[in-house]
Design a protein around this motif. Structure first.
Motif, PDB file in Angstrom:
ATOM      1  N   GLU A  93      67.201  22.113  56.826  1.00  0.00           N
ATOM      2  CA  GLU A  93      66.939  22.381  58.245  1.00  0.00           C
ATOM      3  C   GLU A  93      67.498  23.728  58.676  1.00  0.00           C
ATOM      4  O   GLU A  93      66.932  24.405  59.550  1.00  0.00           O
ATOM      5  N   LEU A  96      64.972  26.387  58.176  1.00  0.00           N
ATOM      6  CA  LEU A  96      63.914  26.428  59.190  1.00  0.00           C
ATOM      7  C   LEU A  96      64.418  27.124  60.459  1.00  0.00           C
ATOM      8  O   LEU A  96      63.742  27.989  61.026  1.00  0.00           O
ATOM      9  N   LEU A  97      65.625  26.757  60.888  1.00  0.00           N
ATOM     10  CA  LEU A  97      66.183  27.408  62.081  1.00  0.00           C
ATOM     11  C   LEU A  97      66.344  28.911  61.825  1.00  0.00           C
ATOM     12  O   LEU A  97      66.029  29.736  62.693  1.00  0.00           O
ATOM     13  N   ARG A 100      62.986  30.817  61.938  1.00  0.00           N
ATOM     14  CA  ARG A 100      62.533  30.953  63.335  1.00  0.00           C
ATOM     15  C   ARG A 100      63.267  32.114  64.010  1.00  0.00           C
ATOM     16  O   ARG A 100      62.670  32.905  64.725  1.00  0.00           O
ATOM     17  N   ARG A 110      53.499  22.889  71.422  1.00  0.00           N
ATOM     18  CA  ARG A 110      53.204  21.597  70.787  1.00  0.00           C
ATOM     19  C   ARG A 110      52.226  20.798  71.644  1.00  0.00           C
ATOM     20  O   ARG A 110      52.628  20.122  72.601  1.00  0.00           O
ATOM     21  N   ARG A 139      58.157  24.837  74.191  1.00  0.00           N
ATOM     22  CA  ARG A 139      59.593  24.658  73.908  1.00  0.00           C
ATOM     23  C   ARG A 139      60.234  25.988  73.533  1.00  0.00           C
ATOM     24  O   ARG A 139      59.728  26.678  72.639  1.00  0.00           O
ATOM     25  N   TYR A 146      70.971  24.705  69.776  1.00  0.00           N
ATOM     26  CA  TYR A 146      70.754  24.761  68.324  1.00  0.00           C
ATOM     27  C   TYR A 146      71.207  26.090  67.718  1.00  0.00           C
ATOM     28  O   TYR A 146      71.333  26.212  66.509  1.00  0.00           O
ATOM     29  N   ASP A 251      62.644  19.550  71.729  1.00  0.00           N
ATOM     30  CA  ASP A 251      62.659  18.856  70.436  1.00  0.00           C
ATOM     31  C   ASP A 251      62.455  17.363  70.661  1.00  0.00           C
ATOM     32  O   ASP A 251      61.605  16.720  70.028  1.00  0.00           O
TER      33      ASP A 251
HETATM   34  C1  IPM Z   1      61.439  20.214  64.802  1.00  0.00           C
HETATM   35  C2  IPM Z   1      62.521  19.691  63.899  1.00  0.00           C
HETATM   36  C3  IPM Z   1      63.557  20.788  63.715  1.00  0.00           C
HETATM   37  C4  IPM Z   1      64.076  21.144  65.089  1.00  0.00           C
HETATM   38  C5  IPM Z   1      64.703  20.424  62.759  1.00  0.00           C
HETATM   39  C6  IPM Z   1      64.175  20.033  61.404  1.00  0.00           C
HETATM   40  C7  IPM Z   1      65.712  21.511  62.654  1.00  0.00           C
HETATM   41  O1  IPM Z   1      63.063  18.539  64.423  1.00  0.00           O
HETATM   42  O2  IPM Z   1      60.782  21.203  64.428  1.00  0.00           O
HETATM   43  O3  IPM Z   1      61.260  19.640  65.871  1.00  0.00           O
HETATM   44  O4  IPM Z   1      64.913  20.455  65.630  1.00  0.00           O
HETATM   45  O5  IPM Z   1      63.610  22.123  65.648  1.00  0.00           O
END
Ligand code: IPM
Ligand code: MG
Length: 361
Positions: A93, A96-97, A100, A110, A139, A146, A251
């Motif tokens: 995770e 991914l953060l 971004r 979304r 979002r 985060y 989220d």
């Molecule tokens: C999302 C996921 C991610 C977030 C996690 C995996 C870090 O839950 O894309 O919604 O919280 O952004």
């Protein structure tokens, strides 16, 4: 036209669903005379296994050099996967953060839309569903809780953890502008969600959103507290057009909104920066429990690819064709197991991809 696309298969069902989305993009190229040059990028657990970290500089550079990024999903089973024995900043995770942030993808869109064909899968009562619903959650994706400073300390033998939630007005303004721009092309309503009865960051959020709203006199703005919004999503989802909110609230609310549509396997998402560049991924996770079984629903990833065609490549006609093909396959009664209902024809991941590809014209 020729484009460079970064593909991030990722973990769990990621490689299977990205494979089907690529099949669809290949069909689009064939029909419309484009050329997509793909480059694979490692992220999350796949990157940990190959490089020891969830995101490398090389991956960031490859993504940055492309026109858009299409991603599957990352992460594994937190109880059994060795990735979760690593410290939090080295887990999937975190990759991914970090991507971004590195790509400045501050705007996460979304959509949550109830397909007529899937009304039966919606967990709400018919009178609550009414005419159905079609909303988009905008979002904020690179600020707030985060990305704030965090630490765990021990004071006098007592463990204590601290996370910080910060927003400055520039971060709020740029995401608010995105939400108003999007609302202008839809039903012209923005619901800004905050917790202004408690949090300073929310009180600033509200002020800045109101300042932005002054530039969009044809768009209706309403404010809603996040706890009320969580209720309203299951009480009267039809009231929402664009929901604008900060990172953590978005989220949580986007998972709730997707569940209300009946299948999280259907929902796409786009994460955009100030330019046309974006990273596109399904709203769902990596579903390690069904990985490799050939039963995952590839539609959310295919619809994410359609969003990529529309937002990053300006290929609206091609995006329309992909969305129409998905609708057609549903109309003909084909379903993956997650959206299966009586009288429908159950198919696997690859078959669903083939059926959609065949209907792109
Ligand atoms: C999302 C996921 C991610 C977030 C996690 C995996 C870090 O839950 O894309 O919604 O919280 O952004
Ligand atoms: Mg989430």
């Amino acid at each position: 036209m020729e484009y460079k696309i970064s593909l991030i298969p990722g973990d769990g069902i990621g490689p299977e669903i990205v494979g089907e989305a690529k099949k669809i993009l290949d069909k689009v190229c064939e029909k419309y005379g484009h050329k997509f040059n793909y480059e694979e990028v490692l992220l999350g657990g796949a990157s940990i296994d190959a490089c020891g970290v969830p995101l490398t500089q090389e991956a960031i550079d490859t993504a940055k050099s492309s026109d858009a990024v299409l991603m599957g999903s990352i992460g594994g089973d937190a109880k059994t996967s060795p990735w979760y024995k690593l410290e939090p900043s080295k887990r999937p995770e975190a990759g991914l953060l970090a991507i971004r942030k590195a790509l400045n993808l501050f705007a996460n869109l979304r959509p949550a839309y109830l397909y007529d064909e899937l009304k039966g899968a919606c967990p709400l009562k018919e009178e609550v569903i009414g005419e159905g619903f079609d909303m988009i959650i905008v979002r904020e994706l690179t600020g707030g809780l985060y990305f704030g400073e965090r630490k765990t300390v021990e004071e006098n033998g007592v463990r204590k953890a601290i996370d910080t939630l910060t927003y400055d007005e520039k971060e709020i303004r740029r995401i608010a502008v995105k939400a108003f721009e999007i609302a202008g092309k839809r039903r012209k309503k923005v619901t800004s969600v905050d917790k202004a009865n408690v949090l300073d960051s929310s009180r600033l959020w509200r002020k800045v959103v109101e300042e932005v709203a002054a530039d969009y006199p044809d768009i209706t703005l309403e404010h809603m507290l996040v706890d009320n919004c969580a209720m309203q999503l299951v009480h009267n989802p039809g009231q929402f057009d664009v929901i604008l909110t900060e990172n953590m609230f978005g989220d949580i609310l986007s998972d709730e909104a997707s569940m209300v549509t009946g299948s999280i396997g259907m929902l796409s998402s786009a994460s955009l920066n100030e330019t046309k560049f974006g990273l596109y991924e399904p709203s769902h996770g990596s579903a390690p429990d069904i990985a490799g079984k050939g039963i995952a629903n590839p539609i959310a990833t295919i619809l994410s690819a359609a969003m990529m065609l529309r937002f990053s490549l300006d290929l609206d006609e091609e995006a329309d064709a992909v969305e129409a093909a998905v609708q057609q396959v549903l109309k003909e009664g084909y379903r993956t197991v997650d959206i299966m209902s009586e009288g429908m024809k159950q198919v696997g991941t690859k078959e669903m991809g083939d059926l959609i590809a065949e209907r792109i014209c």
